[in-house]
Design a protein around this motif. Structure first.
Motif, PDB file in Angstrom:
ATOM      1  N   PRO A 145      12.276 -58.173  25.176  1.00 38.97           N
ATOM      2  CA  PRO A 145      11.687 -58.241  23.840  1.00 38.97           C
ATOM      3  C   PRO A 145      12.763 -58.481  22.767  1.00 38.97           C
ATOM      4  O   PRO A 145      13.949 -58.527  23.094  1.00 38.97           O
ATOM      5  CB  PRO A 145      11.095 -56.839  23.680  1.00 38.97           C
ATOM      6  CG  PRO A 145      12.080 -55.966  24.395  1.00 38.97           C
ATOM      7  CD  PRO A 145      12.634 -56.786  25.531  1.00 38.97           C
ATOM      8  N   GLY A 203       6.840 -66.944  25.830  1.00 41.79           N
ATOM      9  CA  GLY A 203       6.285 -66.219  26.963  1.00 41.79           C
ATOM     10  C   GLY A 203       5.233 -67.049  27.678  1.00 41.79           C
ATOM     11  O   GLY A 203       5.182 -67.106  28.903  1.00 41.79           O
ATOM     12  N   PHE A 221      10.347 -56.159  33.109  1.00 36.10           N
ATOM     13  CA  PHE A 221       9.788 -56.574  31.813  1.00 36.10           C
ATOM     14  C   PHE A 221       9.862 -55.430  30.819  1.00 36.10           C
ATOM     15  O   PHE A 221       9.548 -54.287  31.137  1.00 36.10           O
ATOM     16  CB  PHE A 221       8.318 -56.988  32.006  1.00 36.10           C
ATOM     17  CG  PHE A 221       7.549 -57.100  30.716  1.00 36.10           C
ATOM     18  CD1 PHE A 221       7.609 -58.261  29.959  1.00 36.10           C
ATOM     19  CD2 PHE A 221       6.790 -56.040  30.238  1.00 36.10           C
ATOM     20  CE1 PHE A 221       6.922 -58.364  28.747  1.00 36.10           C
ATOM     21  CE2 PHE A 221       6.088 -56.136  29.036  1.00 36.10           C
ATOM     22  CZ  PHE A 221       6.156 -57.305  28.294  1.00 36.10           C
ATOM     23  N   THR A 227       1.216 -57.778  27.279  1.00 36.64           N
ATOM     24  CA  THR A 227       1.965 -58.636  28.199  1.00 36.64           C
ATOM     25  C   THR A 227       2.302 -57.879  29.476  1.00 36.64           C
ATOM     26  O   THR A 227       2.290 -58.456  30.562  1.00 36.64           O
ATOM     27  CB  THR A 227       3.247 -59.175  27.531  1.00 36.64           C
ATOM     28  OG1 THR A 227       2.912 -59.718  26.260  1.00 36.64           O
ATOM     29  CG2 THR A 227       3.898 -60.252  28.362  1.00 36.64           C
TER      30      THR A 227
HETATM   31  P1  ADP Z   1       6.538 -58.182  21.415  1.00 42.62           P
HETATM   32  O1  ADP Z   1       5.289 -57.763  20.704  1.00 42.62           O
HETATM   33  O2  ADP Z   1       7.588 -57.152  21.521  1.00 42.62           O
HETATM   34  O3  ADP Z   1       7.034 -59.554  21.034  1.00 42.62           O
HETATM   35  P2  ADP Z   1       5.653 -59.396  23.877  1.00 42.62           P
HETATM   36  O4  ADP Z   1       5.093 -58.689  25.059  1.00 42.62           O
HETATM   37  O5  ADP Z   1       4.820 -60.414  23.198  1.00 42.62           O
HETATM   38  O6  ADP Z   1       6.089 -58.231  22.925  1.00 42.62           O
HETATM   39  O7  ADP Z   1       7.041 -60.080  24.239  1.00 42.62           O
HETATM   40  C1  ADP Z   1       7.996 -59.513  25.086  1.00 42.62           C
HETATM   41  C2  ADP Z   1       8.546 -60.598  25.999  1.00 42.62           C
HETATM   42  O8  ADP Z   1       7.491 -61.050  26.844  1.00 42.62           O
HETATM   43  C3  ADP Z   1       9.040 -61.847  25.247  1.00 42.62           C
HETATM   44  O9  ADP Z   1      10.181 -62.368  25.899  1.00 42.62           O
HETATM   45  C4  ADP Z   1       7.872 -62.779  25.362  1.00 42.62           C
HETATM   46  O10 ADP Z   1       8.220 -64.143  25.271  1.00 42.62           O
HETATM   47  C5  ADP Z   1       7.382 -62.459  26.766  1.00 42.62           C
HETATM   48  N1  ADP Z   1       5.984 -62.837  27.003  1.00 42.62           N
HETATM   49  C6  ADP Z   1       4.950 -62.865  26.136  1.00 42.62           C
HETATM   50  N2  ADP Z   1       3.818 -63.281  26.737  1.00 42.62           N
HETATM   51  C7  ADP Z   1       4.134 -63.558  28.028  1.00 42.62           C
HETATM   52  C8  ADP Z   1       3.398 -64.025  29.165  1.00 42.62           C
HETATM   53  N3  ADP Z   1       2.111 -64.312  29.103  1.00 42.62           N
HETATM   54  N4  ADP Z   1       4.063 -64.154  30.327  1.00 42.62           N
HETATM   55  C9  ADP Z   1       5.386 -63.843  30.423  1.00 42.62           C
HETATM   56  N5  ADP Z   1       6.126 -63.420  29.388  1.00 42.62           N
HETATM   57  C10 ADP Z   1       5.522 -63.258  28.205  1.00 42.62           C
END
Ligand code: ADP
Length: 481
Positions: A145, A203, A221, A227
């Motif tokens: 993140p 992501g 992760f 996510t």
């Molecule tokens: P935040 O709200 O902290 O940005 P996220 O879960 O959206 O939390 O993001 C955390 C990480 O997960 C980031 O590197 C983001 O790009 C990645 N991410 C978000 N969606 C997906 C997905 N569908 N598959 C894999 N990685 C993802």
């Protein structure tokens, strides 16, 4: 243009997004290329191909590589802290602490590479020996993140490499600068080509490719709960063998303040835990659960402390609270401030965005405090991830404990008390992976396990020697001499 690092080379091409400084949105830090689908697949193939060599490397080779990474991070501490504060927005003092920690983590796992444990047991069968060893898991996908752009990558990449795995690393798209700097260091420490790969991007595009590829044996992760669930679904739903997964997600961490607490200590814990790093820590104390004998004095002293906090450019001298990371997060924080007021909590400090500080346009938000909050309000149940905290008044220690545990999360929980008996009681009964007594809920050591319970985490703990649980595969061998 900052490129992706794949199979030991800096890969050309890809769309790039600008990395914007949240303290000064006129300042662009650089452009960072998104890896194409083909490049991600190339990285996975390279990682798979590197496994036999890296898996067969000696503990000394691994230790030397990780130690070199740690030494360089520490030597470049000021420069890396400046970059981190500039792209993420945490105050320079917090950024320096994060860089120090990242360097120390690499050094810690350099040592762990030399201490990979095994066991030899007598068998239940005559003459047989049972040997239990730990082997690499395989290709590890690492998805991180934006809130700790260097420390979280460090605490996943260092153990993954120490235990002989190959890594494909996808940092958060919002803060690729620190991740790129780390990759650049890793590119120069003699790892066999393909052992470590950097694939930047969103992501949805890049992350999903890691989740759905059968070459990925494990995904570590940290990020949102939504996510995290997606990672879990993909791990069990994909074709081929399931991947193992380790998830660190949200928190709604309570700081309990009992009547007998040292008020200065309690205020320090609340200010640090709830507001430092702009409240953008999964261990932040967003619920302040305060018994009625000390409630009014606590609120009065906390408001006074918030008034004295200096909000400003993350890199300006004297700044204690930097900006929120981006426009979306600021919008979300403001929505929760609105929700809290509509739910009937009293906003006693802050609540407003500051479009400029010292003439710089940025995503600044006043540290914000609610009182008269109740445990069922959304501001007390949902993670906000900003400089916003709510005080819940309770009658006594029993009610405080019940309220503290009344949450779907369980990452960190704190109690301020001068009673040894109460400290022991809360240490035992707080339902959280980490418990802090007279210390902020955020801010942890690098060599001991990190992780939570309930909706906060899934899978083995991170950090310290407990990291081997996730990053190794146990083999039990029966040997009849
Ligand atoms: P935040 O709200 O902290 O940005 P996220 O879960 O959206 O939390 O993001 C955390 C990480 O997960 C980031 O590197 C983001 O790009 C990645 N991410 C978000 N969606 C997906 C997905 N569908 N598959 C894999 N990685 C993802």
């Amino acid at each position: 243009m900052h490129r992706n690092y794949i199979a030991g080379e800096w890969a050309e091409g890809g769309d790039a997004t600008p990395n914007i400084n949240p303290s000064d949105t006129d300042d662009t830090i650089g452009h960072y290329a998104h890896a194409s689908a083909e490049q991600v697949r190339h990285a996975l193939a390279a990682a798979e191909a590197a496994l036999p060599r890296w898996g067969a490397s000696t503990p000394q080779q691994r230790a030397d590589a990780l130690d070199a990474v740690g030494s360089e991070i520490l030597a470049r501490r000021d420069e890396l802290a400046d970059l981190l504060a500039r792209e993420e927005g945490k105050a320079l003092s917090d950024a320096r602490a994060e860089v120090l920690r990242a360097g120390q983590i690499f050094k810690f796992f350099a040592g762990e590479a030399l201490r990979i444990p095994g066991e030899l047991l007598a068998s239940t069968r005559p003459g047989m020996c049972v040997e239990i060893t730990r082997e690499p898991v395989g290709v590890v996908g690492i998805i991180t993140p934006w809130n700790f752009p260097l420390a979280i990558p460090a605490w996943k990449i260092a153990p993954a490499l120490a235990y002989g795995n190959a890594v494909v690393f996808k940092p958060a798209e919002l803060v690729p600068g620190s991740a790129w700097a780390l990759a650049e260091i890793l590119s120069r420490v003699g790892l066999p080509h393909g052992t470590f790969n950097l694939v930047m991007g969103t992501g949805r595009a890049v992350g999903e490719l890691l989740l759905n590829d059968a070459r990925v044996a494990a995904i570590s992760f940290t990020g949102s709960e939504t996510t995290g669930r997606r990672v879990a679904q993909a791990a069990v739903g994909r074709a081929g063998p399931m991947s193992r997964f380790q998830l660190e997600m949200g928190g709604k961490n309570p700081l309990v303040v009992l009547d007998d607490a040292d008020l200065d200590v309690a205020i320090q814990c609340a200010v640090n835990g709830a507001y430092y790093s702009t409240g953008q820590r999964c261990t932040a104390s967003s619920r302040l659960v305060v018994t009625e004998g000390v409630h009014d004095r606590f609120v009065e002293a906390l408001v006074e402390a918030l008034r004295a906090l200096r909000v400003g450019d993350a890199r300006a001298p004297g700044t204690e609270i930097g900006p929120v990371v981006d426009a979306n997060q600021l919008q979300r924080d403001l929505e929760y401030i609105d929700i809290g007021q509509r739910e009937g909590a009293s906003l006693v400090f802050g609540g407003a965005a500051l479009p400029q500080v010292d003439g710089r346009p940025g995503y600044y938000l006043q540290p914000s405090l609610f009182t008269d909050a109740s445990p069922d309000m959304r501001i007390c149940r949902e993670e906000i991830f900003g400089p916003v905290a709510a005080v819940i008044r309770v009658r006594d220690a029993d009610e405080a404990l019940a309220v503290a545990n009344d949450t779907d999360y369980g990452l960190s929980a704190g109690v301020c008390t001068s009673s040894l008996k109460m400290a022991a009681h809360f240490r035992r009964h707080l339902q959280a992976g980490m418990v802090m007594v007279n210390a902020p809920t955020a801010g942890v050591d690098l060599h001991v396990p990190f992780g939570g319970r309930k909706g906060s985490s899934f899978g083995p703990r991170e950090q310290g020697r407990y990291a081997s649980e996730f990053f190794t595969s146990v083999k039990t061998a029966y040997v009849q001499p």
